[in-house]
Scaffold this motif. Structure first.
Motif, PDB file in Angstrom:
ATOM      1  N   ASP A 570       0.838  -1.199   0.000  1.00  0.00           N
ATOM      2  CA  ASP A 570       0.000   0.000   0.000  1.00  0.00           C
ATOM      3  C   ASP A 570       0.869   1.243   0.000  1.00  0.00           C
ATOM      4  OD1 ASP A 570      -3.042  -0.428   0.436  1.00  0.00           O
ATOM      5  OD2 ASP A 570      -2.127  -1.900   1.779  1.00  0.00           O
ATOM      6  N   ALA A 604      -1.113   4.267  -9.253  1.00  0.00           N
ATOM      7  CA  ALA A 604      -2.134   3.222  -9.100  1.00  0.00           C
ATOM      8  C   ALA A 604      -2.311   2.462 -10.403  1.00  0.00           C
ATOM      9  CB  ALA A 604      -3.449   3.838  -8.649  1.00  0.00           C
ATOM     10  N   GLY A 608      -0.778  -1.663 -10.233  1.00  0.00           N
ATOM     11  CA  GLY A 608      -1.861  -2.594  -9.902  1.00  0.00           C
ATOM     12  C   GLY A 608      -1.506  -4.041 -10.168  1.00  0.00           C
ATOM     13  N   HIS A 611      -0.076  -5.784  -7.353  1.00  0.00           N
ATOM     14  CA  HIS A 611      -0.938  -5.723  -6.169  1.00  0.00           C
ATOM     15  C   HIS A 611      -0.463  -4.661  -5.176  1.00  0.00           C
ATOM     16  CE1 HIS A 611      -3.556  -9.125  -7.149  1.00  0.00           C
ATOM     17  NE2 HIS A 611      -2.485  -9.673  -7.675  1.00  0.00           N
ATOM     18  N   ARG A 613      -1.321  -1.077  -4.085  1.00  0.00           N
ATOM     19  CA  ARG A 613      -2.456  -0.157  -4.174  1.00  0.00           C
ATOM     20  C   ARG A 613      -2.011   1.243  -3.751  1.00  0.00           C
ATOM     21  NH1 ARG A 613      -6.215  -1.044  -0.808  1.00  0.00           N
ATOM     22  NH2 ARG A 613      -4.907  -2.052   0.744  1.00  0.00           N
ATOM     23  N   ASN A 615      -3.328   5.166  -2.987  1.00  0.00           N
ATOM     24  CA  ASN A 615      -4.506   5.979  -2.700  1.00  0.00           C
ATOM     25  C   ASN A 615      -4.120   7.288  -2.022  1.00  0.00           C
ATOM     26  OD1 ASN A 615      -6.925   4.157  -3.400  1.00  0.00           O
ATOM     27  ND2 ASN A 615      -5.671   2.806  -2.137  1.00  0.00           N
ATOM     28  N   LYS A 680      -9.404  -3.801  -1.825  1.00  0.00           N
ATOM     29  CA  LYS A 680      -9.556  -3.886  -3.278  1.00  0.00           C
ATOM     30  C   LYS A 680      -9.799  -2.499  -3.871  1.00  0.00           C
ATOM     31  CE  LYS A 680     -11.147  -8.663  -3.170  1.00  0.00           C
ATOM     32  NZ  LYS A 680     -12.216  -9.641  -3.512  1.00  0.00           N
ATOM     33  N   SER A 681      -9.233  -1.508  -3.228  1.00  0.00           N
ATOM     34  CA  SER A 681      -9.407  -0.130  -3.674  1.00  0.00           C
ATOM     35  C   SER A 681      -8.051   0.470  -4.013  1.00  0.00           C
ATOM     36  CB  SER A 681     -10.065   0.694  -2.552  1.00  0.00           C
ATOM     37  OG  SER A 681     -10.225   2.032  -2.951  1.00  0.00           O
ATOM     38  N   THR A 682      -7.956   1.054  -5.207  1.00  0.00           N
ATOM     39  CA  THR A 682      -6.728   1.741  -5.592  1.00  0.00           C
ATOM     40  C   THR A 682      -7.072   2.910  -6.502  1.00  0.00           C
ATOM     41  OG1 THR A 682      -4.463   1.406  -6.395  1.00  0.00           O
ATOM     42  CG2 THR A 682      -6.223   0.347  -7.654  1.00  0.00           C
TER      43      THR A 682
END
Length: 698
Positions: A570, A604, A608, A611, A613, A615, A680-682
């Protein structure tokens, strides 16, 4: 009178001991704590201690003997009243009447509960009868390196006699439990007047009429064993067959370890994500660089407390210390087969030794990894467990060195080791452990964490179980921030996010401290509020360097590590509502924040597939507790809105839809949401501004 010892620390403070008066339980706890403070005597969670007192039976009002003993899963170095069990001694001894033999051991542990005197007792451990079946008022069961070296020597019984004559007993290896307690009782009966018992391949039992006598007896026995081993080492002239390879310099060892750790962490995390630890102490280097490493390491450790934390044997890397590790793909080509082979051998060990009722096989990855010439790595579910595993393997090294100097080191047979590792009682203990927190096993690096929003983010991540490396350009603020946390979960490093070399050093610290990085939180920032004509090039460059260049460099160097690990990750960038909303006197700051937001979207889109992410969190009006409001920024914003600085908090609260004041903790909650919940948010933006319609992104 204070006594002098060469190989152990004498820590008894007469004044402090006197403060406990005649409270024998308090004195037993005091003795336990100072014994546990010396890793040469026993390691974290290792060994147990007890005392016996006369108490009033609450039902009969008669005097009864009660044994107070360390409970299951405790640590004598940090033992408190809450961590002990209180049992009726006579009831415990009466269990001999119902004991049916070795096959009855597991049932006996359940019967300990029928002997409880203190209803607030910690669960009694498997070693409880070892203390209860001996008659002494104060008893220590310890795992000193020197004693285990004697216990693990090929001719252990003979050596025990040589060191202590008729003053010490000896019993052969046997799995801890009720029958071992009977063996101790038998040994004492056959050898009245002895001052202790050596347990083959295991450890030591010593005792005394008072807590102090017990303490001194333990130290004296350990000192005598240590002196004997030191003499043998001197006579032998070389340790572990002598040096085979030469270590790199300390600085090069650290560099090599930091470069390799993310790759090792990724491989060791094939089933469960792990946290790492590294050590290159003289003790470790002497062993891993020796001619005897290849012979001794596969034998495994002898003491159950050791291999329960280190696995039965380590993985030795077939890498040259001077090897170039910069090509991750090439290094992994060499490491992957070694890890595959280790897992294969562990599965064979499990299949060959398992019983019909054995628990399912646990993670087959190595805990201890040895890199000759560089150092030793350990990987476990959290930093404390990884560090303790390393400490236990250092104990095992000391045991091997001592046993080899005495005669020849012996380890437990594989079946005996398995029966301990996969004991149903051990499995029950694991099942009783509290559930891990949501961010456990993950490592975060937070910039600007010396105060304000960055510190609040670090606080939240730590509270949710993450391991956190705090960075800040202000050394004093950073030291104060790091000091607010407990050991192991947090580290700190000075970092100027405008300098690439400073960022590289910060990540190096993260790799060495925890094995890598999973979360990059760029919170470092500043704010300058000026009209266009008053904004200098220096203002502009500073904002771009800290906010934009810093974010770029943190992401670039962090992604290098994440890709080495292969565990995803992340990146969360703390931007601002001002990157979305055009306002007066804000050209430098607003432009930089907009750049942060778009860089987040670009990364992002790019990352992706790995994996990773990326934000953004957009705060607005975080005045209370925020560092940037302590300087000229507050004056600039007040001027822009035609109000005073003191009126700013109310002004910002009134202008949002919820009429809420925004705090640093609110930003921290958003970071946690992105890293712990929205998995599961990016490419997203979370506005934490109380609701500003002109900042709505859709």
């Amino acid at each position: 009178m204070e006594k002098t010892f060469q190989y152990v620390d004498y820590l008894w403070d007469e004044e402090k001991a006197a403060s406990y008066g005649d409270d024998q339980v308090a004195l037993f706890l005091y003795r336990s704590n100072i014994l546990g403070a010396d890793l040469r005597i026993t390691n974290y969670g290792g060994g147990n201690t007890s005392c016996k007192t006369i108490e009033k039976d609450p039902l009969t009002n008669e005097d009864v003997e009660v044994m107070w003993v360390k409970g299951s899963g405790g640590d004598i170095g940090t033992l408190t009243r809450e961590g002990i069990a209180g049992l009726y001694t006579e009831r415990l001894r009466n269990l001999k009447n119902v004991y049916k033999g070795i096959e009855d051991e597991d049932r006996m542990v359940g019967l300990f509960n029928h002997c409880i005197y203190d209803l607030n007792s910690k669960a009694p451990s498997i070693d409880t009868p070892l203390h209860g079946l001996l008659p002494f008022k104060h008893i220590d069961h310890l795992h000193p390196d020197a004693l285990i070296a004697v216990a693990a020597a090929k001719d252990s019984e003979k050596v025990t006699k040589e060191i202590w004559g008729d003053t010490m007993g000896w019993v052969p290896w046997q799995r801890p439990g009720f029958d071992l307690g009977l063996q101790l009782e038998k040994c004492l009966k056959e050898n009245p007047g002895i001052k202790g018992i050596v347990l083959g391949s295991h450890g030591l039992f010593t005792w005394g009429d008072t807590s102090y006598e017990c303490y001194v007896n333990s130290l004296e026995v350990i000192e005598q064993a240590s002196e004997y081993i030191a003499k043998k080492v001197k006579e032998k002239g070389e340790v572990f067959g002598g040096q085979k390879i030469k270590s790199l310099s300390p600085a090069k060892r650290k560099d090599k370890a930091a470069e390799l750790m993310p790759m090792l962490r990724g491989l060791a995390s094939s089933e469960n994500q792990m946290i790492g630890h590294f050590t290159d102490s003289d003790t470790v280097l002497q062993y891993i660089n020796s001619n005897d490493l290849e012979r001794l390491a596969p034998m495994g450790t002898s003491c159950p407390d050791h291999f329960l934390r280190t696995k039965i044997q380590p993985l030795i890397l077939k890498l040259d210390a001077s090897e170039d590790l910069s090509n991750t793909e090439e290094v992994l080509k060499k490491l992957n087969p070694a890890f595959d082979q280790y897992r294969k051998e562990y599965k064979e060990y499990y299949e060959n030794c398992k019983h019909d009722n054995s628990p399912a096989m646990r993670d087959p990855n190595p805990v201890i990894i040895i890199y000759p010439g560089v150092g030793m790595f350990s990987f476990a579910k959290n930093k404390q467990t990884a560090r303790v595993a390393s400490e236990f393997y250092v104990n095992a090294i000391n045991v091997m060195r001592g046993a080899e100097a005495i005669s020849e080191y012996t380890s437990l047979p594989r079946q005996e080791a398995f029966d301990i590792e996969y004991w149903l009682l051990e499995e029950a203990k694991l099942q009783r452990m509290p559930a891990e927190k949501l961010l456990s096993r993950r490592v975060a690096i937070v910039t600007g964490a010396g105060g304000g929003i960055g510190k609040a983010i670090a606080d939240k991540l730590v509270a949710e179980g993450a391991n956190v490396v705090l960075t800040d350009v202000n050394e004093e603020n950073l030291k104060e921030a790091v000091a607010t946390y407990k050991r192991d979960q947090v580290d700190g490093v000075i970092c100027d996010v405008t300098r690439e070399e400073s960022i590289v050093e910060a990540y190096k610290k993260a790799n060495l401290a925890f094995g890598g990085v999973d979360m990059v939180i760029h919170s470092a920032g500043l704010a300058i509020s000026k009209p266009l004509e008053e904004t200098t090039q220096k203002d502009w460059d500073l904002l771009q360097d800290v906010l934009v260049k810093g974010q770029f460099l943190m992401a670039q160097k962090g992604v290098e590590i994440m890709k080495k690990q292969g565990l995803g990750g992340d990146i969360v960038n703390i931007a601002s509502k001002n990157g979305l909303v055009a306002g007066p006197n804000n050209v430098g700051y607003g432009t930089a924040k907009a750049a942060q937001q778009h860089m987040t979207r670009l990364l992002a889109a790019e990352l992706g597939g790995d994996h990773i992410r990326v934000n953004t969190v957009n705060p607005d009006g975080v005045i209370v507790g925020s560092k940037i409001w302590e300087g000229e920024w507050a004056e600039g914003r007040a001027k822009a809105y035609g109000i005073t600085v003191d009126e700013l908090p109310a002004h910002y609260a009134k202008r949002n839809l919820l009429n809420e004041i925004i705090y640093p903790d609110d930003i921290a909650q958003a970071v946690f949401c992105l890293t712990g919940c929205l998995t599961k948010s990016t490419g997203n933006i979370i506005n934490v501004d109380g609701g500003m319609a002109n900042a709505f992104v859709r």
